[in-house]
Write an enzyme that holds these catalytic residues in place. Structure first.
Site, PDB file in Angstrom:
ATOM      1  N   TYR A   2      -0.346  17.667  55.574  1.00 45.75           N
ATOM      2  CA  TYR A   2      -0.789  16.405  54.993  1.00 45.75           C
ATOM      3  C   TYR A   2       0.420  15.670  54.425  1.00 45.75           C
ATOM      4  O   TYR A   2       1.273  16.265  53.760  1.00 45.75           O
ATOM      5  CB  TYR A   2      -1.806  16.639  53.867  1.00 45.75           C
ATOM      6  CG  TYR A   2      -2.122  15.377  53.096  1.00 45.75           C
ATOM      7  CD1 TYR A   2      -3.157  14.552  53.492  1.00 45.75           C
ATOM      8  CD2 TYR A   2      -1.355  15.002  51.992  1.00 45.75           C
ATOM      9  CE1 TYR A   2      -3.437  13.372  52.804  1.00 45.75           C
ATOM     10  CE2 TYR A   2      -1.622  13.829  51.298  1.00 45.75           C
ATOM     11  CZ  TYR A   2      -2.664  13.018  51.710  1.00 45.75           C
ATOM     12  OH  TYR A   2      -2.916  11.850  51.036  1.00 45.75           O
TER      13      TYR A   2
ATOM     14  N   GLU B  19      -1.520   7.359  54.659  1.00 46.16           N
ATOM     15  CA  GLU B  19      -1.844   8.773  54.768  1.00 46.16           C
ATOM     16  C   GLU B  19      -1.780   9.220  56.225  1.00 46.16           C
ATOM     17  O   GLU B  19      -2.312   8.553  57.111  1.00 46.16           O
ATOM     18  CB  GLU B  19      -3.254   8.983  54.205  1.00 46.16           C
ATOM     19  CG  GLU B  19      -3.744  10.400  54.150  1.00 46.16           C
ATOM     20  CD  GLU B  19      -5.116  10.486  53.493  1.00 46.16           C
ATOM     21  OE1 GLU B  19      -5.170  10.599  52.254  1.00 46.16           O
ATOM     22  OE2 GLU B  19      -6.132  10.404  54.208  1.00 46.16           O
TER      23      GLU B  19
END
Length: 377
Positions: A101, A189
């Site tokens: 991530y 993101e």
């Protein structure tokens, strides 16, 4: 402002962040025309402004063109968290070895952009933060120097033991940060950023949000906007001089002043209710604002009762009362309304309202309790 995954991936590609090839399709016929029958494993992904698409059945693997067409047929028109799927992204699947991530957000505590990275990619970062917060590395970025190359490499080495992978990842961190700044983002993101079995690093999903207050200088980003019905209400409210944000509750709120609006929502929750919105009519005494606010509030089908909480300073309570009476003359509704007026010309306002039969109370607590009780009848 939010954009879809396919739009975020386009921005990633413009900034040199590697992403898999994909095509965007709006109909089953378009899938049949654009997806080649080459035996390539593909992923069919719903494009909606909602997380949890995979759990909802909006992400499916396709081992053939026929399967891609059938999956698109199932996904298009599907409802995911209140959003109807109107388009699908069909991309080449990659052979994943590891998932990570990477995200950038504005952090008010550190007064800076924060880079967040984790080896727990592929799941919602909120879930990782709840269950294993120690697995998320958060690095505040100095706003004067920005993200430095040595910082990016140092962070990458904590995730990628292979120096070749760390160098590529560091480059992606720097490119994502540049994209974040250039577009006035509030969130950027990559989840997940993957290492493939072949040793490549790619962003196979992306999400970006942008600062609405900076859109005036981001014409390219603004052109990507696809407004939902709820977002259109917020835009219309802003054009009328109102601050409105839709929430998921059943108690509609009309308040003057952001601080009082927050306190009103807290009071509703304290007594077991859920606010349906944030709505601040501001400090103006223009009765038309009250009419506009009531129209917006009552257009929400989830609203079962309305709590009006006015503290008159610059705002005159009698003007609010006149606006409310005019609104109810124009908008016939059976939804119960509770009014609390205090401050400038509150007595005059309450006298005007007595003829309408609307319940009036003296305190916020009484207003919240009564609105909740009426919403449940």
């Amino acid at each position: 402002m939010k954009i879809h995954e396919y739009q975020a991936r386009d921005l990633f590609r413009q900034y040199g962040i590697p992403v898999p090839d994909a095509v965007l399709c709006h109909t089953v016929e378009e899938v049949e025309a654009r997806v080649p029958d080459d035996g390539q494993l593909r992923v069919v992904k719903a494009q909606v402004h909602a997380g949890g698409r995979g759990k909802a059945g909006g992400v499916k693997l396709a081992r053939s063109k026929a399967e891609a067409v059938e999956n698109a047929r199932r996904i298009l028109g599907m409802d995911i968290k209140g959003y109807t799927v109107e388009k699908v992204l069909i991309g080449n699947a990659v052979d994943i070895d590891k998932e990570f991530y990477v995200g950038l957000i504005n952090d008010r505590n550190s007064k800076s952009v924060v880079l967040m990275v984790s080896a727990e990619g592929g799941v919602e970062i909120e879930e990782v933060a709840r269950v294993s917060p120690e697995k998320i590395l958060k690095v505040p970025i100095d706003p004067l120097t920005g993200l430095m190359e040595w910082e990016a490499r140092e962070i990458a080495l904590k995730l990628f033991p292979d120096i070749r992978h760390a160098r590529v990842a560091a480059s992606i961190f720097l490119k994502l940060y540049r994209l974040y700044l250039d577009t006035d983002s509030s969130l950027a993101e990559i989840n997940p950023l993957v290492v493939t079995q072949q040793g490549e690093i790619m962003a196979i999903d992306g999400k970006m949000n942008f600062d609405d207050n900076a859109l005036y200088r981001q014409s390219g980003i603004l052109s990507m906007r696809e407004v939902t019905e709820d977002e259109q209400k917020e835009i219309d409210a802003h054009a009328r001089g109102l601050s409105y944000i839709k929430l998921d509750g059943s108690i509609g709120c009309m308040v003057n002043g952001a601080g009082l609006a927050m306190a009103t929502m807290d009071m509703i929750k304290l007594y077991g209710g859920e606010p349906a919105n944030f709505l601040d009519i501001g400090g103006s005494s223009n009765p038309q604002k009250v009419i506009d606010a009531m129209e917006i509030l009552l257009s929400d089908k989830n609203v079962k009762a309305v709590m009006i909480n006015i503290f008159g300073g610059i705002t005159r309570c009698d003007d609010v009362a006149r606006g409310l009476i005019s609104a109810l003359d124009q908008i016939r509704t059976g939804i119960p309304i509770v009014v609390r007026l205090s401050g400038t010309n509150a007595r005059e306002g309450l006298e005007l309202l007595r003829s309408t039969g609307l319940p009036t109370v003296a305190t916020m607590g009484e207003a919240a309790r009564m609105a909740i009780e009426l919403s449940r009848k």
